[in-house]
Design a protein around this motif. Structure first.
Motif, PDB file in Angstrom:
ATOM      1  N   LEU A 209       0.837  -1.202   0.000  1.00 34.28           N
ATOM      2  CA  LEU A 209       0.000   0.000   0.000  1.00 34.28           C
ATOM      3  C   LEU A 209       0.870   1.249   0.000  1.00 34.28           C
ATOM      4  O   LEU A 209       1.936   1.276   0.619  1.00 34.28           O
ATOM      5  CB  LEU A 209      -0.918   0.030   1.231  1.00 34.28           C
ATOM      6  CG  LEU A 209      -1.818  -1.186   1.479  1.00 34.28           C
ATOM      7  CD1 LEU A 209      -2.617  -0.976   2.763  1.00 34.28           C
ATOM      8  CD2 LEU A 209      -2.746  -1.423   0.300  1.00 34.28           C
ATOM      9  N   GLU A 211       0.185   5.774  -0.155  1.00 30.77           N
ATOM     10  CA  GLU A 211      -0.712   6.893  -0.386  1.00 30.77           C
ATOM     11  C   GLU A 211      -0.384   7.520  -1.736  1.00 30.77           C
ATOM     12  O   GLU A 211       0.775   7.572  -2.154  1.00 30.77           O
ATOM     13  CB  GLU A 211      -0.601   7.927   0.743  1.00 30.77           C
ATOM     14  CG  GLU A 211       0.781   8.517   0.933  1.00 30.77           C
ATOM     15  CD  GLU A 211       0.879   9.436   2.152  1.00 30.77           C
ATOM     16  OE1 GLU A 211       0.007   9.353   3.034  1.00 30.77           O
ATOM     17  OE2 GLU A 211       1.837  10.226   2.220  1.00 30.77           O
ATOM     18  N   ASP A 212      -1.402   7.981  -2.414  1.00 36.61           N
ATOM     19  CA  ASP A 212      -1.240   8.468  -3.792  1.00 36.61           C
ATOM     20  C   ASP A 212      -0.795   9.928  -3.791  1.00 36.61           C
ATOM     21  O   ASP A 212      -1.546  10.836  -4.170  1.00 36.61           O
ATOM     22  CB  ASP A 212      -2.552   8.292  -4.562  1.00 36.61           C
ATOM     23  CG  ASP A 212      -2.362   8.492  -6.066  1.00 36.61           C
ATOM     24  OD1 ASP A 212      -1.206   8.559  -6.498  1.00 36.61           O
ATOM     25  OD2 ASP A 212      -3.375   8.578  -6.785  1.00 36.61           O
ATOM     26  N   GLU A 238      -2.033  -1.447  -3.852  1.00 36.30           N
ATOM     27  CA  GLU A 238      -2.890  -0.295  -4.161  1.00 36.30           C
ATOM     28  C   GLU A 238      -2.230   0.998  -3.702  1.00 36.30           C
ATOM     29  O   GLU A 238      -1.725   1.095  -2.575  1.00 36.30           O
ATOM     30  CB  GLU A 238      -4.248  -0.442  -3.472  1.00 36.30           C
ATOM     31  CG  GLU A 238      -5.213   0.687  -3.787  1.00 36.30           C
ATOM     32  CD  GLU A 238      -6.621   0.432  -3.273  1.00 36.30           C
ATOM     33  OE1 GLU A 238      -7.292   1.406  -2.918  1.00 36.30           O
ATOM     34  OE2 GLU A 238      -7.018  -0.749  -3.201  1.00 36.30           O
ATOM     35  N   ARG A 239      -2.241   1.983  -4.593  1.00 34.12           N
ATOM     36  CA  ARG A 239      -1.931   3.357  -4.216  1.00 34.12           C
ATOM     37  C   ARG A 239      -3.273   4.016  -3.916  1.00 34.12           C
ATOM     38  O   ARG A 239      -4.005   4.407  -4.810  1.00 34.12           O
ATOM     39  CB  ARG A 239      -1.180   4.083  -5.328  1.00 34.12           C
ATOM     40  CG  ARG A 239       0.212   3.522  -5.579  1.00 34.12           C
ATOM     41  CD  ARG A 239       1.007   4.393  -6.529  1.00 34.12           C
ATOM     42  NE  ARG A 239       1.355   5.663  -5.881  1.00 34.12           N
ATOM     43  CZ  ARG A 239       1.653   6.778  -6.543  1.00 34.12           C
ATOM     44  NH1 ARG A 239       1.637   6.791  -7.865  1.00 34.12           N
ATOM     45  NH2 ARG A 239       1.963   7.877  -5.892  1.00 34.12           N
ATOM     46  N   TYR A 240      -3.588   4.092  -2.654  1.00 33.57           N
ATOM     47  CA  TYR A 240      -4.921   4.518  -2.234  1.00 33.57           C
ATOM     48  C   TYR A 240      -5.044   6.046  -2.283  1.00 33.57           C
ATOM     49  O   TYR A 240      -4.056   6.773  -2.258  1.00 33.57           O
ATOM     50  CB  TYR A 240      -5.239   3.985  -0.840  1.00 33.57           C
ATOM     51  CG  TYR A 240      -4.266   4.411   0.240  1.00 33.57           C
ATOM     52  CD1 TYR A 240      -4.383   5.637   0.885  1.00 33.57           C
ATOM     53  CD2 TYR A 240      -3.226   3.557   0.628  1.00 33.57           C
ATOM     54  CE1 TYR A 240      -3.491   6.017   1.879  1.00 33.57           C
ATOM     55  CE2 TYR A 240      -2.325   3.936   1.625  1.00 33.57           C
ATOM     56  CZ  TYR A 240      -2.473   5.159   2.245  1.00 33.57           C
ATOM     57  OH  TYR A 240      -1.597   5.547   3.228  1.00 33.57           O
ATOM     58  N   THR A 244      -7.733   9.642   1.944  1.00 36.85           N
ATOM     59  CA  THR A 244      -8.221   8.533   2.776  1.00 36.85           C
ATOM     60  C   THR A 244      -8.024   8.833   4.255  1.00 36.85           C
ATOM     61  O   THR A 244      -6.922   9.146   4.701  1.00 36.85           O
ATOM     62  CB  THR A 244      -7.489   7.229   2.420  1.00 36.85           C
ATOM     63  OG1 THR A 244      -7.702   6.925   1.041  1.00 36.85           O
ATOM     64  CG2 THR A 244      -7.991   6.070   3.269  1.00 36.85           C
ATOM     65  N   PHE A 247      -9.589   3.519   6.923  1.00 31.81           N
ATOM     66  CA  PHE A 247      -8.984   2.369   6.263  1.00 31.81           C
ATOM     67  C   PHE A 247      -9.773   1.079   6.475  1.00 31.81           C
ATOM     68  O   PHE A 247      -9.300  -0.003   6.123  1.00 31.81           O
ATOM     69  CB  PHE A 247      -7.548   2.184   6.755  1.00 31.81           C
ATOM     70  CG  PHE A 247      -6.579   3.189   6.189  1.00 31.81           C
ATOM     71  CD1 PHE A 247      -5.706   2.840   5.177  1.00 31.81           C
ATOM     72  CD2 PHE A 247      -6.557   4.495   6.669  1.00 31.81           C
ATOM     73  CE1 PHE A 247      -4.816   3.762   4.650  1.00 31.81           C
ATOM     74  CE2 PHE A 247      -5.668   5.429   6.149  1.00 31.81           C
ATOM     75  CZ  PHE A 247      -4.801   5.056   5.135  1.00 31.81           C
ATOM     76  N   LEU A 250     -10.483  -0.952   3.253  1.00 28.89           N
ATOM     77  CA  LEU A 250      -9.219  -1.407   2.682  1.00 28.89           C
ATOM     78  C   LEU A 250      -8.636  -2.535   3.519  1.00 28.89           C
ATOM     79  O   LEU A 250      -8.151  -3.552   2.984  1.00 28.89           O
ATOM     80  CB  LEU A 250      -8.240  -0.234   2.579  1.00 28.89           C
ATOM     81  CG  LEU A 250      -6.852  -0.526   1.988  1.00 28.89           C
ATOM     82  CD1 LEU A 250      -6.958  -1.193   0.618  1.00 28.89           C
ATOM     83  CD2 LEU A 250      -6.026   0.745   1.898  1.00 28.89           C
TER      84      LEU A 250
END
Length: 443
Positions: A209, A211-212, A238-240, A244, A247, A250
């Motif tokens: 994971l 963060e985007d 995933e690049r969430y 966010t 969680f 996710l």
């Protein structure tokens, strides 16, 4: 601070009769000056940056985010103050007193540019260090090039500026990164840790994971390149979304994929990611990676111990000796600031101020071009890492060289007094404790 602690921190004997730079650097108006500092009436007053009469102090500018309230900025400011104090006790730079001038970037790219221009145009600093965020660094890199003034970044990780040095060396050569390692090397560090430790940690399958945000793009590329060649089973990646703050769903997917651990890259979303791992009930997987908030020495108390058993990366902990000088800095910092421990930005900022002094002494000059040459040839122990930079023909010129073993992965553990402690678990020669499996995950 005791005299013995001060003496241990000395870089070496400083010269007092060295040749001072006689280069006269005329101010250059940049496109954004109007937004921050007006040049009207200033050219005559500030035509020459830095005194050359041997009496004016050597001025070092620090760019730090809200140093009175932001923990990262405060550690930068305190470390820079400490470095200047030590330099002055040792005779200054080239026999001149050293003065620190602080620019508060207020966690804003626009304010970073305004403050950089103020430090150069009004305060006449001879060199600068600091800058926490990649966005702030990108906002001032053209000003650094235009003013031809040495800058050592001590917080931001973006390699975009390094590629600018590579592609247009003569223009951007004044930028160096004293630390932390750049975003590409951060990805390499993550993979070195994971591939060496996954069996010991019991992390045979992971949810990858991140963060985007822009800062995770390069590490993510490294993950994709390296993980395919390992025996680690990536069951979810995933690049969430950057916004966010919950969680739950996710993590439901992570559990459904039967991941042994979440291997995360997070800064802005780190608190929510950590707390949702433990609350409202403990999740059935381990937790670790790059988690910037967990690097704070006070984080255990800030989250009521909910970071216990979580793993993160940092430049150093208060118990770690990255080089033979690291613990001297930690002890001096604790003595000076009431037992508080530095954050990674503090370690690198102390090295940044010291590196400016080293470059001036080595080149016997405060001319930025001369100091650039000295830094390009540097290779000596600093307080957070070996001070050595990639060459101009490398992928990321003027960035701190990644030396295996000069970084730390730690786990938050609880000592016998019930206090939260950052215990180093990797690399092997830096270990202060073994990894402890969260008790709810034990078979």
């Amino acid at each position: 601070m005791t005299d013995s602690n001060r003496s241990r921190l000395r870089l070496g004997t400083t010269g007092s009769g060295g040749r001072l730079s006689n280069r006269r650097r005329f101010l250059k108006a940049t496109a954004g000056v109007g937004a921050g500092v007006s040049l009207t009436g200033c050219l005559g007053q500030y035509q020459v940056l830095g005194g050359t009469d041997g009496e004016e102090p050597v001025k070092i500018g620090l760019l730090a985010p809200s140093p009175n309230s932001n923990r990262m900025g405060r550690s930068m400011k305190q470390a820079a103050d400490l470095a200047v104090t030590h330099l002055n006790e040792e005779g200054g730079i080239l026999g001149r007193e050293v003065e620190l001038v602080v620019g508060n970037t207020k966690e804003s790219s626009l304010e970073a540019r305004r403050e950089y221009q103020r430090l150069i145009l009004e305060e006449n600093v001879d060199a600068t260090t600091g800058v926490f965020s990649s966005e702030a660094l990108l906002s001032i890199i053209d000003d650094i090039a235009e003013q031809q003034t040495l800058h050592l970044t001590s917080g931001a990780a973006t390699s975009e500026v390094s590629r600018m040095v590579r592609d247009d060396y003569e223009r951007y050569k004044y930028h160096f990164r004293i630390g932390p390692n750049n975003d590409i090397d951060l990805g390499r560090i993550q993979m070195d840790f994971l591939t060496e430790m996954y069996e010991e940690l019991g992390w045979n399958s992971i949810a990858l994971l991140a963060e985007d945000y822009d800062w995770t793009e390069k590490p993510w590329e490294v993950y994709q390149d390296r993980l395919a060649d390992t025996d680690i089973d990536v069951v979810l990646e995933e690049r969430y979304p950057a916004a966010t703050n919950d969680f739950s769903s996710l993590y439901d997917r992570v559990e459904a994929a039967d991941a042994d651990a979440t291997f995360i890259t997070t800064a802005h979303t780190g608190n929510a990611a950590l707390l949702d791992w433990q609350l409202p009930s403990k999740r059935s997987f381990g937790f670790g990676g790059v988690h910037v908030p967990m690097q704070l020495p006070a984080y255990y108390d800030m989250v009521g111990g909910l970071c216990r058993y979580a793993v993160s990366q940092t430049s150093s902990t208060a118990k770690t000796s990255i080089t033979e000088k690291t613990q001297d800095f930690v002890t001096a910092y604790q003595d000076e600031f009431g037992g508080k421990n530095p954050i990674y930005t503090g370690y690198h900022t102390y090295d940044g101020v010291r590196a400016i002094a080293h470059a001036a002494e080595e080149s016997n000059s405060l001319d930025s071009d001369d100091m650039v040459g000295a830094l390009e040839n540097a290779s000596h122990p600093g307080y957070a890492a070996t001070v050595e930079f990639y060459g101009r023909d490398s992928e990321t010129p003027h960035d701190l060289v990644y030396n295996y073993g000069e970084t730390v992965y730690f786990q938050w553990q609880e000592n016998e007094n019930g206090e939260g402690v950052q215990e180093a678990i990797w690399p092997p020669d830096k270990k202060t404790a073994d990894y402890v499996t969260p008790p709810w995950l034990e078979a």
